[in-house]
Scaffold this active site. Sequence first.
Site, PDB file in Angstrom:
ATOM      1  CD  GLU A 207     -10.251  12.274  -2.321  1.00  0.00           C
ATOM      2  OE1 GLU A 207      -9.407  12.085  -3.238  1.00  0.00           O
ATOM      3  OE2 GLU A 207     -11.317  12.881  -2.488  1.00  0.00           O
TER       4      GLU A 207
ATOM      5  CB  CYS B 213     -16.574  13.614  -4.234  1.00  0.00           C
ATOM      6  SG  CYS B 213     -17.301  11.952  -4.186  1.00  0.00           S
TER       7      CYS B 213
END
Length: 218
Positions: free
Chosen positions: A104, A2
């Site tokens: 993402e 992340c």
Amino acid sequence: MCGRFAVTLPPDAMAQLFNAIPANDLPDVPNFNVCPTTQIHVVHDLDGRRLVSMRWGFIPHWYKAPNDGPLLINARAETIAEKPAFRMACRERRCLIPTSGFYEWTKDEDGNRLPWYITRTDGEPLVMAGVWQDWERDGVAWRTCAIVTCGANAPMSRIHHRMPVILPSEDWAKWLGEAGHGAATLMQPAPEDALAFHRVSPRVNSNRASGPELIEPI
């Protein structure tokens, strides 16, 4: 992993959500493009629940400077209890990192990076598991943190092979250590129906981009 996320919930609402006392130096919100090495909102329970500001980028105590080694923004759930950088933090200094959603990337056939924005399907704040560490050298002090990640669940694996450990509200006390032992059992992928995904503008590929349009579907 992340590496970027968004925060839109006001600090007073965060404090109420976590039943935490807010600090006076919290980062500005909304922020639709939270990047590593910046200050982020974190909840810990060092002396009662506190909503505080920490540097996103864990600095192990042996670093002579913040950039003395790799930038540690994530900690792998599979090895967090063994890695020297995170071993003690995993046992003693766990925290919650509130977000609205995270980004993402996939790639197209030409190698272009295509960003996705991931949120909870129920629209509630997305709370990530974290660990934190105090670092000080030559009069310079930082309180720093990293996001705990695990292998992706099936839907998320179509975008990336890893994901943050996402904690529902019933698990916050256990992760913080308020409800006894068992935090290790929480380091699992989110249920397959827990997250929603949509493509967003490539503008977010720049860490200088800002504004609510970054999370709008395209």
